[in-house]
Write an enzyme that holds these catalytic residues in place. Structure first.
Site, PDB file in Angstrom:
ATOM      1  N   GLY A  12       0.866  -1.136   0.015  1.00 56.20           N
ATOM      2  CA  GLY A  12      -0.107  -0.071  -0.174  1.00 56.20           C
ATOM      3  C   GLY A  12       0.733   1.116  -0.105  1.00 56.20           C
ATOM      4  N   SER A  40      -1.181 -10.697  -2.602  1.00 58.10           N
ATOM      5  CA  SER A  40      -0.081 -10.056  -3.047  1.00 58.10           C
ATOM      6  C   SER A  40       1.318 -10.688  -2.742  1.00 58.10           C
ATOM      7  CB  SER A  40      -0.003  -8.561  -2.029  1.00 58.10           C
ATOM      8  OG  SER A  40      -1.019  -8.067  -2.239  1.00 58.10           O
ATOM      9  N   CYS A 130      -3.269  11.241  10.637  1.00 57.88           N
ATOM     10  CA  CYS A 130      -2.027  11.823  10.003  1.00 57.88           C
ATOM     11  C   CYS A 130      -2.142  13.445  10.086  1.00 57.88           C
ATOM     12  CB  CYS A 130      -1.973  11.612   8.496  1.00 57.88           C
ATOM     13  SG  CYS A 130      -3.613  11.524   7.543  1.00 57.88           S
ATOM     14  N   GLY A 161      -4.822  10.212   1.653  1.00 61.39           N
ATOM     15  CA  GLY A 161      -5.019   9.789   2.906  1.00 61.39           C
ATOM     16  C   GLY A 161      -6.063   8.787   2.958  1.00 61.39           C
ATOM     17  N   HIS A 242      -1.412  17.211   3.405  1.00 64.14           N
ATOM     18  CA  HIS A 242      -2.574  17.693   3.943  1.00 64.14           C
ATOM     19  C   HIS A 242      -2.129  19.386   4.280  1.00 64.14           C
ATOM     20  CE1 HIS A 242      -4.166  13.846   3.799  1.00 64.14           C
ATOM     21  NE2 HIS A 242      -4.337  13.584   5.041  1.00 64.14           N
ATOM     22  N   ASN A 315       1.397  13.820   4.180  1.00 66.15           N
ATOM     23  CA  ASN A 315       0.512  13.009   5.010  1.00 66.15           C
ATOM     24  C   ASN A 315       1.168  11.430   4.980  1.00 66.15           C
ATOM     25  OD1 ASN A 315      -0.799  13.562   2.282  1.00 66.15           O
ATOM     26  ND2 ASN A 315      -1.829  11.628   2.985  1.00 66.15           N
TER      27      ASN A 315
END
Length: 340
Positions: A12, A40, A130, A161, A242, A315
């Site tokens: 990710g 994965s 975050c 995010g 962010h 973030n």
């Protein structure tokens, strides 16, 4: 002798960033293991100049692994973190699952590093939201100087995010609009391209969203339970970074010049505050950096002892991956003893 580190959720956005930062900061690891779900398994992810083959979580034995950095959902963390911790591996979890557990420390290293010692109760350490992380990095030195009474924050949160699918959705919707295609339905409740959405996470009975509640509750746990916080969290069509507009009410007087000087010396903070065109930082300029940038520092004349500040951070880096790696560094240096 170095540590054995596992990164769970390695495919990710945040997991990949964790691996990048572990390599960049030359974390003292003899072995780094990339983990994800079985689908994965065998995928390759970058770790410095090497590629790691992803292993399946459900067949991996955590015995002998010192630290696991988790970048998974709260549901998966709730199931797996206790199992991993029971093997003697300290879990540093990026989800919201353990943040408000009284037996799990919630850590931002620049703010409350000493609280890491509390990990021994469950062998789990929580990484904050975050948006909370970058905010408390900026608030901590100001709170020490003048005592924060109340915070009103509006966030402008990038789509990263919400994960890779959200980033893909912003890209595909933007392209569709330019070529006059149907944007279709996606992850967000409304169109995100060329739009802003005042809705992050689920709604609660009192009208605020869980994201807004997290900022309030986590700030109290990390910084000071007496601080009153109210938040409005907004998703914006930015890929990474962010931003936050923060209004702060203090117990004691503090000028904008004093605040600027304090923040320039504060760990993790970088002040860019010129009162001229472009004399401030925007999200695109913070991507790939570790710092929490602070601009637009000015007195709020409508309240006693008030300031406004603008705070921007990557973030994926500071808000998630870097914070977790910093925790691991402190944990290794102060608490986990390795034989030479």
């Amino acid at each position: 002798m170095g540590y054995k580190i596992a990164v769970l959720g390695a495919t990710g956005n945040v997991g990949r960033e964790m691996l990048n930062i572990l390599a960049e900061r030359e974390f003292p690891a003899d072995e780094v293991v990339a983990l994800a779900s079985r689908r994965s398994q065998g995928t390759e992810v970058s770790f410095g100049e090497r590629d790691l083959k992803v292993r399946a979580l459900d067949t991996y034995d955590f015995t002998g692994t010192d630290i696991c950095l988790m970048a998974t959902s709260g549901t998966m963390s709730g199931e797996w973190a206790p199992k991993i911790a029971a093997k003697g591996c300290v879990v540093i979890d990026n989800s919201s699952r353990w943040r408000m557990d009284p037996d799990v420390p919630l850590i931002v290293p620049e703010v409350n590093a000493s609280a890491i010692a509390g990990y021994a109760k469950k062998n789990i350490i929580a990484n904050p939201n975050c948006s909370t992380a970058q905010m408390v990095v900026a608030l901590k030195p100001l709170h020490d100087a003048a005592g924060i009474r109340r915070v009103v924050v509006s966030t402008y949160q990038s789509v990263s995010g919400a994960g890779k699918e959200a980033m893909d959705e912003l890209f595909s919707q933007t392209r569709a609009i330019f070529v006059n295609d149907d944007i279709g339905e996606g992850k967000f409740t409304k169109q995100i391209a060329f739009n802003v959405i005042p809705h992050i996470d689920d709604f609660m009975e009192d009208g605020q969203t869980k994201e807004e509640w997290k900022m309030m509750a986590e700030t109290k746990k990390i910084l000071d339970p007496k601080i009153r916080v109210t938040a409005t969290c907004v998703r914006v069509p930015v890929f990474v970074g962010h931003s936050e507009s923060i209004n702060i009410e203090f117990e004691r007087p503090i000028s904008d010049d004093e605040a600027r000087d304090i923040l320039r010396e504060a760990p993790g903070c970088l002040v860019v505050d010129k009162r001229e065109d472009g004399g401030y930082v925007t999200p695109i300029e913070c991507v790939g950096d570790y710092a929490t940038y602070i601009s637009r520092i000015r007195v709020d004349p409508t309240i006693e002892n008030g300031l406004n500040i603008w705070v921007v951070s990557d973030n994926l880096r500071k808000g998630a991956a870097l914070n977790a790696v910093q925790i691991a560094e402190i944990l290794g240096a102060r608490h986990l003893k390795k034989a030479a």
